[in-house]
Enzyme design. Sequence first.
Site, short mmCIF file in Angstrom:
data_model
loop_
_atom_site.label_atom_id
_atom_site.label_comp_id
_atom_site.label_asym_id
_atom_site.label_seq_id
_atom_site.Cartn_x
_atom_site.Cartn_y
_atom_site.Cartn_z
N GLY A 60 0.78 -1.23 0.00
CA GLY A 60 0.00 0.00 0.00
C GLY A 60 0.81 1.28 0.00
O GLY A 60 1.98 1.31 0.41
N ALA A 61 0.18 2.35 -0.48
CA ALA A 61 0.72 3.71 -0.36
C ALA A 61 0.17 4.33 0.93
O ALA A 61 -0.66 3.72 1.61
CB ALA A 61 0.32 4.54 -1.57
N ASN A 94 -1.59 7.25 1.40
CA ASN A 94 -2.66 8.25 1.40
C ASN A 94 -4.03 7.71 1.81
O ASN A 94 -4.83 8.45 2.39
CB ASN A 94 -2.74 8.93 0.02
CG ASN A 94 -2.88 7.94 -1.11
OD1 ASN A 94 -2.70 6.73 -0.93
ND2 ASN A 94 -3.20 8.45 -2.27
N GLU A 98 -1.18 0.08 -9.43
CA GLU A 98 -1.93 1.34 -9.32
C GLU A 98 -0.92 2.42 -8.99
O GLU A 98 -0.47 2.53 -7.84
CB GLU A 98 -2.98 1.23 -8.21
CG GLU A 98 -4.12 0.31 -8.52
CD GLU A 98 -4.99 0.80 -9.67
OE1 GLU A 98 -4.83 1.96 -10.09
OE2 GLU A 98 -5.80 0.00 -10.16
N CYS A 123 -3.75 9.95 -6.04
CA CYS A 123 -3.06 9.57 -7.28
C CYS A 123 -3.77 10.10 -8.52
O CYS A 123 -3.14 10.48 -9.49
CB CYS A 123 -2.97 8.06 -7.34
SG CYS A 123 -4.57 7.29 -7.09
N GLU A 127 -8.63 -1.94 -10.43
CA GLU A 127 -9.21 -2.31 -9.16
C GLU A 127 -10.71 -2.04 -9.22
O GLU A 127 -11.19 -1.28 -10.06
CB GLU A 127 -8.56 -1.51 -8.01
CG GLU A 127 -7.09 -1.88 -7.87
CD GLU A 127 -6.48 -1.55 -6.53
OE1 GLU A 127 -6.43 -0.36 -6.18
OE2 GLU A 127 -6.05 -2.49 -5.82
P1 NAD Z 1 5.97 4.56 -2.88
O1 NAD Z 1 6.10 4.10 -4.27
O2 NAD Z 1 7.10 5.25 -2.25
O3 NAD Z 1 5.64 3.31 -1.91
C1 NAD Z 1 4.53 2.49 -2.13
C2 NAD Z 1 4.71 1.18 -1.40
O4 NAD Z 1 5.73 0.41 -2.04
C3 NAD Z 1 5.17 1.34 0.06
O5 NAD Z 1 4.48 0.40 0.85
C4 NAD Z 1 6.65 1.01 -0.02
O6 NAD Z 1 7.18 0.49 1.19
C5 NAD Z 1 6.65 -0.07 -1.08
N1 NAD Z 1 7.93 -0.28 -1.76
C6 NAD Z 1 8.90 0.63 -2.03
N2 NAD Z 1 9.91 0.04 -2.70
C7 NAD Z 1 9.55 -1.26 -2.90
C8 NAD Z 1 10.17 -2.37 -3.56
N3 NAD Z 1 11.36 -2.26 -4.15
N4 NAD Z 1 9.52 -3.55 -3.57
C9 NAD Z 1 8.31 -3.68 -3.00
N5 NAD Z 1 7.67 -2.66 -2.35
C10 NAD Z 1 8.29 -1.46 -2.31
O7 NAD Z 1 4.62 5.41 -2.87
P2 NAD Z 1 4.05 6.33 -1.69
O8 NAD Z 1 4.95 7.50 -1.58
O9 NAD Z 1 3.73 5.50 -0.52
O10 NAD Z 1 2.66 6.79 -2.33
C11 NAD Z 1 2.56 7.83 -3.22
C12 NAD Z 1 2.49 7.35 -4.64
O11 NAD Z 1 1.47 6.36 -4.78
C13 NAD Z 1 2.13 8.45 -5.61
O12 NAD Z 1 2.88 8.33 -6.79
C14 NAD Z 1 0.68 8.20 -5.90
O13 NAD Z 1 0.24 8.73 -7.11
C15 NAD Z 1 0.62 6.71 -5.86
N6 NAD Z 1 -0.75 6.24 -5.59
C16 NAD Z 1 -1.45 5.60 -6.58
C17 NAD Z 1 -2.75 5.21 -6.36
C18 NAD Z 1 -3.55 4.51 -7.44
O14 NAD Z 1 -4.55 3.87 -7.12
N7 NAD Z 1 -3.20 4.59 -8.71
C19 NAD Z 1 -3.35 5.44 -5.13
C20 NAD Z 1 -2.61 6.08 -4.14
C21 NAD Z 1 -1.30 6.48 -4.39
#
Ligand code: NAD
Length: 486
Positions: free
Chosen positions: A152-153, A155, A252, A286, A460
Site C-alpha cells: 500500500g501507499a 494516502n 496502481e 493519485c 481495481e
Molecule cells: P511509494 O512508491 O514510495 O511506496 C509504495 C509502497 O511500495 C510502500 O508500501 C513502499 O514500502 C513499497 N515499496 C517501495 N519500494 C519497494 C520495492 N522495491 N519492492 C516492494 N515494495 C516497495 O509510494 P508512496 O509514496 O507511498 O505513495 C505515493 C504514490 O502512490 C504516488 O505516486 C501516488 O500517485 C501513488 N498512488 C497511486 C494510487 C492509485 O490507485 N493509482 C493510489 C494512491 C497512491
Amino acid sequence: MTRPDARPVASHFVDGAYVEDAAGTPIPVIYSATGETIATVHAATPGILERALASAERAQVAWAVADPAERGRVLRRAADLLRARNRALSELETLDTGKPLQETLVADAASGADALDYFGGLAADVTGTSIRFGEDWAYTIRRALGVCVGIGAWNYPTQIACWKAAPALATGNAMVFKPSETTPLCALKLAEILIEAGLPAGLFNVVQGAGEVGAALTTDPRVAKVSLTGSAATGRKVAAAAAGGMKHVTMELGGKSPILVFEDTDLEDAVSGAINGNFYSSGQVCSNGTRVFLHESLHDAFLDRLHARLADVVMGDPLDEATNFGPITTAAQADIVMRHIATAEAEGATVAIGGRRLDRAGYWIEPTVLTDLSDDMTCVREEIFGPVMSVLTFADEAEAVARANATEFGLSAGLFTRDLARAHRVVAQLRAGTCWINQYNLTPAGMPFGGSRASGIGRENARVAMDHFTEVQTVYVGMGRVESAF
Ligand code: NAD
C-alpha cells in the site's frame, strides 16, 4: 480535541492474531498534524514473513474450495463491522495520515466497507464458459491464484487494504498485506475485523516494513500475484521483480492527470471539480487532476471563484470536524512539495494563491495555485503529490486534447462541458484509464479504476478485479474414441 490512543496491540497480524518481534527495525508512526510520535511498530523480520506466508499458503487451500456464498457472507459481515465502527476507524485513519476527520468519516472505512460489500455480493457469481466442438466440448473454471501480496501507499491506508483484500478473498485467495511504512496502523484493524467476521486465520495477514519487506514478499516463490499502490518508480521495480517469477501484477501508480474546462461549462461545478481534484486529502490523491486546462475565455472568472472558494479553507486540528484541510502526511513529502513550488517560481511560474508552509508544528502547506505556466515546466510534467494546482489555458478543443495527452502518465482525466456530443468526442480521445465527465474523483466500488501507460496495469474494483485475482483453467472433454496416427 482529545487525541485517541493510536498504539496497536502489536506490529503485525499473522495467522489470525497480533504478533510482535521487537528484533525488527523500529518504525515511528508520526502524527503529521503535530510531528509527534504516536506509536511505534517494528519492521517484519524474516521469521515474521515466513509465518505470514506459510499461514497464507496453508489457509488458502481450504478457502479456495469453500462455498463461495460463505466467502461472500464473511466479507459482508466485515463491511457491517467497518460501518458500525466508522468513527473509531476514521479517527485512527486521521492519526495515521493527518487527513481531516471531516474527510475520513466519509471516505475511508466507508469506501472499504463498500468494496467488501460489493465483492461479498459477487463472490458466489464466479463462473466459467462452455464451448462445443461437435460432440466434444470444453469448459473453463476461474481458479484462485493462491497467495497474493498487497503493498500500500500512505494516502488511503484503509481503502487500499480493502480494495485489494476484498476481490482477493472473494475469489478464494489469501493475502499478505504490507502497508506503507508511514501509515502502518489502519490495515491491522481490517485484519482484526475480518477475523471477527469469520475469516479463517491466515487468509489476511498484515506485516510491517519499508521497501525491502515489500521486495522480499514480491520475490517469494509462494507468491502468485503482487498488487501495488505506489509511485511509478516503485511500480517499475516491483513489476520487474515480479516478472522474474512470472507473477501476476496489478499496478496502481501515480499520475499527472488533466481536467479540461470548456467555455460552455457550469463554472461553479468546474471550480468544485478542480478543488476536489487538487485539494482533497491535501492533494495526496493519485488520480488528481493537477493540470487544469481552461478555455482562455474562462481564465479570470475561474481564478476569481477559486480565490473566493479557497478563503473557506480551515487548517485546524484534523480531529475537529470543522477542519477541512489537513497537513501533508510526511515531513519528507512536505519538503518535496515545497521544492516543487520553489522550482516552479524559478522557472517563471506565478504563485497565484497560497504557496507557503505554515509556521507551526507538523507538515502544513497551503492549497496552492500556479499560473503563467507552459507545458514543459517541471510542475506541469511531474507528479507533485501535494496541494498544488497548475492552471493552463487553451484556445480550441483539438489543442486541449493534444496537450492533455502529452504526458507519460495515463491514470485519469476529467472534462467539464454542457455539450453532450463534445463530452463523449473528447473523452474518447483522452488516453487515461479512468475519466469523469462533469464530475471528478468519485470512485464507487462498482466502477473499474486504474491507469494506462506509466500509471499502471490492471484495474481495481468492479467485476474486472475478480478476473485479475483468478486465472482460467480450460478443460477439454472428449466424448468419442481417441484417434491416433499409429
Ligand atoms: P511509494 O512508491 O514510495 O511506496 C509504495 C509502497 O511500495 C510502500 O508500501 C513502499 O514500502 C513499497 N515499496 C517501495 N519500494 C519497494 C520495492 N522495491 N519492492 C516492494 N515494495 C516497495 O509510494 P508512496 O509514496 O507511498 O505513495 C505515493 C504514490 O502512490 C504516488 O505516486 C501516488 O500517485 C501513488 N498512488 C497511486 C494510487 C492509485 O490507485 N493509482 C493510489 C494512491 C497512491
